[in-house]
Design an enzyme around this catalytic site. Sequence first.
Site, PDB file in Angstrom:
ATOM      1  N   HIS A  63      11.506 -39.920  54.010  1.00 28.07           N
ATOM      2  CA  HIS A  63      11.086 -41.319  53.906  1.00 28.07           C
ATOM      3  C   HIS A  63      11.981 -42.117  52.949  1.00 28.07           C
ATOM      4  CE1 HIS A  63       8.740 -44.928  53.315  1.00 28.07           C
ATOM      5  NE2 HIS A  63       8.465 -44.590  52.071  1.00 28.07           N
ATOM      6  N   HIS A  88      12.156 -44.726  45.003  1.00 28.62           N
ATOM      7  CA  HIS A  88      11.082 -45.729  44.950  1.00 28.62           C
ATOM      8  C   HIS A  88       9.669 -45.169  44.861  1.00 28.62           C
ATOM      9  CE1 HIS A  88      10.542 -45.320  49.386  1.00 28.62           C
ATOM     10  NE2 HIS A  88       9.348 -45.842  49.155  1.00 28.62           N
ATOM     11  N   ASP A  89       9.437 -43.982  45.367  1.00 31.66           N
ATOM     12  CA  ASP A  89       8.081 -43.433  45.313  1.00 31.66           C
ATOM     13  C   ASP A  89       7.901 -42.376  44.221  1.00 31.66           C
ATOM     14  OD1 ASP A  89       6.705 -44.921  47.193  1.00 31.66           O
ATOM     15  OD2 ASP A  89       7.375 -43.669  48.879  1.00 31.66           O
ATOM     16  N   GLU A  92       5.376 -43.394  41.371  1.00 28.52           N
ATOM     17  CA  GLU A  92       4.017 -43.529  41.878  1.00 28.52           C
ATOM     18  C   GLU A  92       3.412 -42.187  42.293  1.00 28.52           C
ATOM     19  OE1 GLU A  92       3.513 -46.166  45.153  1.00 28.52           O
ATOM     20  OE2 GLU A  92       1.335 -46.062  44.993  1.00 28.52           O
ATOM     21  N   ASP A  93       4.222 -41.352  42.922  1.00 26.39           N
ATOM     22  CA  ASP A  93       3.660 -40.153  43.544  1.00 26.39           C
ATOM     23  C   ASP A  93       3.909 -38.848  42.799  1.00 26.39           C
ATOM     24  OD1 ASP A  93       2.834 -41.843  45.497  1.00 26.39           O
ATOM     25  OD2 ASP A  93       4.408 -41.319  46.935  1.00 26.39           O
ATOM     26  N   ASP A 155      10.993 -50.449  52.766  1.00 26.48           N
ATOM     27  CA  ASP A 155       9.916 -49.475  52.722  1.00 26.48           C
ATOM     28  C   ASP A 155       8.881 -49.800  53.805  1.00 26.48           C
ATOM     29  OD1 ASP A 155       8.247 -47.451  51.780  1.00 26.48           O
ATOM     30  OD2 ASP A 155       7.303 -48.742  50.275  1.00 26.48           O
TER      31      ASP A 155
END
Length: 748
Positions: A63, A88-89, A92-93, A155
Amino acid sequence: MEQYNLTPEQEEQLVDREFRDLLDGYLRSNHRKKVEIIERAFSFAKEAHKGVRRRSGEPYILHPIAVAKIASREIGLGSTSICAALLHDVVEDTEYTVEDIEQHFGKKIAMIVEGLTKISGGIFGDKASAQAENFRKLLLTMSEDIRVVLIKMADRLHNMRTLGSMAPNKQYKIAGETLYIYAPLAHRLGLFEIKTELEDLSFKYEHPKEYARIEQLIKNTSEDRDALYTEFAAPIHARLNEMGIQYEARNRLKSIYSIWRKMETKHIPFEEVYDLFAMRIIFDCPDLSKEKETCYKIYAAITDLYRPHPERTRDWITNPKANGYQALHVTLMGPDGHWIEVQIRSRRMDEIAEKGFAAHWKYKQGESDEESELSEWLSTIKDILEDPTPSAIDFLDTLKLNLFSSEIAVFTPKGEIITLPANSSVLDVAFSLHSEIGTHCIAAKVNHKLVPLSHRLQSGDQVEILTSQSQTPKPEWENFLSSAKAKTRLRKELRRIQQPLMEKGKQIFDKFLADKNITLNNNVLTKILGTYKVANREELFYKLGSGEISIDDYLNESTSSRARSLISKIFSLGLGGGKKKKEKTEAQPDTKAARPKINTKEKYVLKYNDRERNFVFADCCRPIPGDEVMGFINDNGEVEVHELTCPRAQVLKASYGPRIVATSWDHVAGSFHAVINIEGIDRHGILQELTGLISTQLNINIRSLNIEAHDEVFTCRLGVLVRDTDTVTLLCKNILKIDGVKSAVRAR
Ligand code: MN
């Protein structure tokens, strides 16, 4: 989507292949080659997301790679953005923090990742619509680094492309949000290709049936369309080749979503979307100083071949759109009278139009520096965002962005913009135009559909106010007014109208008291006010004066014998005679006597023949047999036939429910007056052909004919006598067959 039953080795290879592909694309671009940091970002992200899979089963890292690829290839961003997209994630993740990112990749990338993390759960998350007003502000602050918005866009695009593998309950939400927030944003940023793709993808998930239907219609009509295009394009090709112009021509189909939107907003079937496809001429022009000249040369050549529509030429070259769009659009009358749009652009303009920012890189000399390029672009975006004037923003943009605001903007039929508080009604618009218009407002057409006064408006609605001289303002109107201005104006009008009636009511009351030599004490007054459920003397006087209340109501309910005797004396004097007054002011006939035979519970059979006629046509809408109508028992006891959509009918329905009767046309045979509006391209002999067709071939009586011609376009108002709506439909169909006629519709 592929099935992910790969071995770990195969998976590893797949991930690697995808990343190499990303790098290859980047290396082919004009950006400075900072491969090392990109490779580090990839390793970092891969490690951080290790073992995690997307819902489809594929390794999660695919992704971020896909998002980075979109950022690089489709948006045209450089290494900083590619790194931020890969990461980018992560915050957050995973366990990693913004500080970790900063330590490894520096402040800039960390800041962008932080921005992306914030908006993933914040405004773009669940509370998106609730915090709508903040959206604009957020956008402004966020565009401190526009890359946050751009990567978010990448995204979202990837999530939309893979929406099928998302949880079903999320699909709808994501699709709706995309259409609501991201597509307009993409448009505003000049990312047209992305915008179109986002719209089509959202539409496909939100309205799968409609999407499939339009897709099928496009397929079914493709042969005809191709033939038309070929026929239309042939002389253009010949001419442009003759002129020695290097160009490429494309048959450009409107997107499914745009087609659907047009059908919805214009209330037209698929067949009537005239700009279903456009011809796009993209010419090569290495010498940028010759671009404009070449555009006009092509324009001159093709308008020599085909007649241009006088009102559909758009010069976005001299005045580029705020988002940078440049092209020359012209609509030409093609074979068989089809209007076909031709878009003329240079290769450079075309790339900017399709790719927006991505194209800017390409036309820079030498290697570009992301930072300086972005800051220039950023200032343009900021200008657009800060300037809410309609000329700076496209229509769609105005419409969508205003959804996020406490204000809405609606349009008059002439295209003027009226700004109102959110939740404003049709009546707000009427009063905002003028007190006169407000007080006489009877209904409105919103986007060409008839709606009542109380109809709440949305940003972008087109509003046409319908007035009637017989209309008077009502106190209850205040319930559906939102703007302070309208409320003030309504109250003022009400006072103005009520004043004489209040005086009249006061006179009645005073005269009675004087005649009877009675001093009104508070006790009696309070009792009277209470019985009538009125707030004060003013209201009592107004209602007495207007006849809205009558003294006998009081008499029946009053328990005080003293008051009873007082009031009965009013009656004996015949001063405040409630009943009589009521009839006069409201002009209500003694309906029971006037219409003894009509049973409004049953369908009323309209009869019209040589011997008998049991109804009258309403003057306001003049329906003919076949129209959807309703009957209204008028003051003469006759059944007055109105079109269901007639503004007057709406009012009658609302005010005189018991006098409305359903009707049927079955027993009506006669000739009725209908008016047909015809538009077309003027040519010699067309009039004879038109009148000949109607009077001789179709044997229809022409009652009136009004023709006006402007710049070779003619409009015609044709009055005819017809049997019913079927005759009108047939007539319109035949008129349309006349060469040069563009439209023939019944006038309403
Ligand atoms: Mn993501």
